[in-house]
Design an enzyme around this catalytic site. Structure first.
Site, short mmCIF file in Angstrom:
data_model
loop_
_atom_site.label_atom_id
_atom_site.label_comp_id
_atom_site.label_asym_id
_atom_site.label_seq_id
_atom_site.Cartn_x
_atom_site.Cartn_y
_atom_site.Cartn_z
N GLY A 1 -50.07 51.29 14.52
CA GLY A 1 -48.76 50.78 14.95
C GLY A 1 -47.92 51.92 15.50
O GLY A 1 -47.97 53.03 14.99
N ARG B 1 -55.45 48.96 18.47
CA ARG B 1 -56.27 48.68 17.28
C ARG B 1 -57.69 48.60 17.82
O ARG B 1 -57.95 47.86 18.78
CB ARG B 1 -55.87 47.35 16.65
CG ARG B 1 -54.39 47.23 16.35
CD ARG B 1 -54.02 47.70 14.97
NE ARG B 1 -52.58 47.51 14.73
CZ ARG B 1 -51.91 48.15 13.81
NH1 ARG B 1 -52.49 49.03 13.03
NH2 ARG B 1 -50.63 47.92 13.63
N ASP C 1 -52.57 55.29 7.91
CA ASP C 1 -53.76 55.62 7.12
C ASP C 1 -55.07 55.15 7.75
O ASP C 1 -56.10 55.79 7.58
CB ASP C 1 -53.62 55.16 5.66
CG ASP C 1 -53.16 53.73 5.55
OD1 ASP C 1 -53.12 53.03 6.58
OD2 ASP C 1 -52.84 53.30 4.43
N THR D 1 -45.82 56.50 11.22
CA THR D 1 -45.67 55.08 10.88
C THR D 1 -44.28 54.88 10.29
O THR D 1 -43.78 55.75 9.58
CB THR D 1 -46.74 54.61 9.86
OG1 THR D 1 -46.35 53.33 9.33
CG2 THR D 1 -46.90 55.55 8.69
N ASP E 1 -43.62 52.85 8.02
CA ASP E 1 -43.75 52.32 6.66
C ASP E 1 -43.52 53.35 5.55
O ASP E 1 -43.31 52.97 4.40
CB ASP E 1 -45.15 51.71 6.46
CG ASP E 1 -45.38 50.53 7.39
OD1 ASP E 1 -44.39 49.91 7.82
OD2 ASP E 1 -46.55 50.23 7.70
N ASP F 1 -45.71 55.08 4.11
CA ASP F 1 -46.71 54.75 3.08
C ASP F 1 -47.88 55.73 3.05
O ASP F 1 -48.96 55.39 2.58
CB ASP F 1 -47.24 53.32 3.33
CG ASP F 1 -47.93 53.18 4.69
OD1 ASP F 1 -47.80 54.09 5.53
OD2 ASP F 1 -48.60 52.16 4.90
N ARG G 1 -45.43 47.01 4.93
CA ARG G 1 -46.74 46.60 4.40
C ARG G 1 -46.71 46.59 2.88
O ARG G 1 -46.01 45.80 2.30
CB ARG G 1 -47.84 47.50 4.96
CG ARG G 1 -48.10 47.18 6.42
CD ARG G 1 -49.51 47.49 6.79
NE ARG G 1 -49.74 48.92 6.71
CZ ARG G 1 -50.84 49.51 7.11
NH1 ARG G 1 -51.82 48.79 7.61
NH2 ARG G 1 -50.98 50.80 7.02
#
Ligand code: ATP
Length: 319
Positions: free
Chosen positions: A11, A72, A103, A125, A127, A129, A171
């Site tokens: 992303g 992707r 990741d 990202t 996120d 994360d 996410r």
């Protein structure tokens, strides 16, 4: 090391361009040739690879998205596909690459490293994360965007004594929700890291109303619940108009803020330093303000991001 490549994958996130620019400029400053690999691993496999000069990365530090494109490309999990991609890199004489992504992108970089191709990962990202870094590139900009949206919802919620549910990206990581809740002053936080009880939420909303609160903003991380169904249930039980707003891809867009530009620039410059030192299969991060690097395998398998319980508890105290 004379020739390196850079790609963005997964992303997109604001600040990726600043990272690409930093890799290119830092590489050129070391006398290297730097190649842009377009559309992530897809472009690596399809040989969408071009040599970049200083001007190719001019005027991108302030731009959202990624000028290199992202894709992707699940086929990259196949060893034969990766072998073909490595052949393309070698054809251009590229000896090592920097991968900016989440990741999944780190997994791809780890696999390439295992096949003997040096890679350095940068955490790109919104996120937040990724282990081994306190902040990912794009997180702070997305946070600004979410807080701006919460501010707007607050205005209209207060005027109508309405309950607003805001669904926020992340996410499986509640950081964006948590930080945005504190900055936006939304009282009710639902994150994947903490068990959620709808009865308890309703009790808190009633308590808030009794305290004279005019608005009720519930911030919730994506994938935790169906927010439209939740809004319907809350409206039925409280008798107050309740609306869900899914912020969606708006959170990914926009110009990177100054923080993301600075951190992305630092990390990009550092990635080049690491490649010069002969490092591979490392991922870059910023911890306690300092640039750090970790083993990618460790980052993906052993390291766990600590949940910011302190921020969660603080938000409860400020309720
Ligand atoms: P975001 O967190 O923003 O979604 P991401 O990097 O995690 O970013 P993914 O779609 O999971 O996004 O991964 C990006 C790309 O990395 C994939 O499309 C694929 O090309 C590659 N990739 C992911 N997992 C693997 C794997 N196990 N082996 C090889 N390549 C992989």
């Amino acid at each position: 090391i004379k020739k390196i490549g850079v790609l963005t994958s997964g992303g997109d996130a604001p600040g990726m361009n600043a990272a690409v620019r930093a890799v290119v400029r830092a590489g050129l400053a070391e006398g290297m040739e730097v190649y842009g690999i377009y559309d992530g691993y897809y472009g690596m496999y399809h040989d969408h690879i071009e040599k970049l000069n200083r001007q190719n990365v001019s005027d991108i530090i302030n731009k959202g998205g990624t000028v290199l494109g992202s894709a992707r490309f699940p086929e990259f999990k196949e060893p034969s596909v990766r072998e073909e991609a490595i052949k393309n890199l070698k054809k251009h004489g590229i000896e090592a690459i920097v991968v900016v992504g989440g990741d999944g992108s780190y997994m791809g970089a780890m696999k390439l490293s295992e096949m003997g191709f040096p890679c350095i990962g940068l955490p790109g990202t919104i996120d937040n994360d990724i282990s081994g870094t306190d902040y990912t590139i794009g997180f702070m900009t997305a946070l600004d965007t979410v807080v701006d949206a919460i501010d707007r919802l607050r205005d209209t919620s207060s005027s109508h004594n309405r309950i607003s549910i805001v669904e926020i990206m992340g996410r499986h990581c509640g950081d964006l929700t948590l930080w945005a809740s504190i900055a936006g002053g939304s009282e009710y936080i639902i994150v994947p890291e903490v068990d959620f009880d709808e009865e308890e939420l309703l009790r808190q909303v009633a308590e808030g109303e009794a305290k004279g609160k005019k608005h009720a903003i519930i911030a919730i991380t994506e994938h935790v619940a169906d927010v439209n169904a939740m809004a319907k249930r809350i409206e039925e039980q409280t008798g107050r108009e309740t609306r869900a707003t899914i912020l969606g891809h708006i959170q990914r867009g926009g110009a990177p803020n100054a923080w993301d530009r600075v951190q992305a620039s630092r990390m990009g410059g550092y990635a080049v330093e690491l490649l010069l030192k002969g490092e591979s299969a490392r991922c870059v991060g910023i911890q306690k303000g300092q640039l750090v690097h970790h083993d990618i395998i460790d980052c993906l398998t052993n390291m766990r991001r600590a949940f910011r319980q302190d921020l969660y508890d603080l938000s409860n105290r400020l309720f």
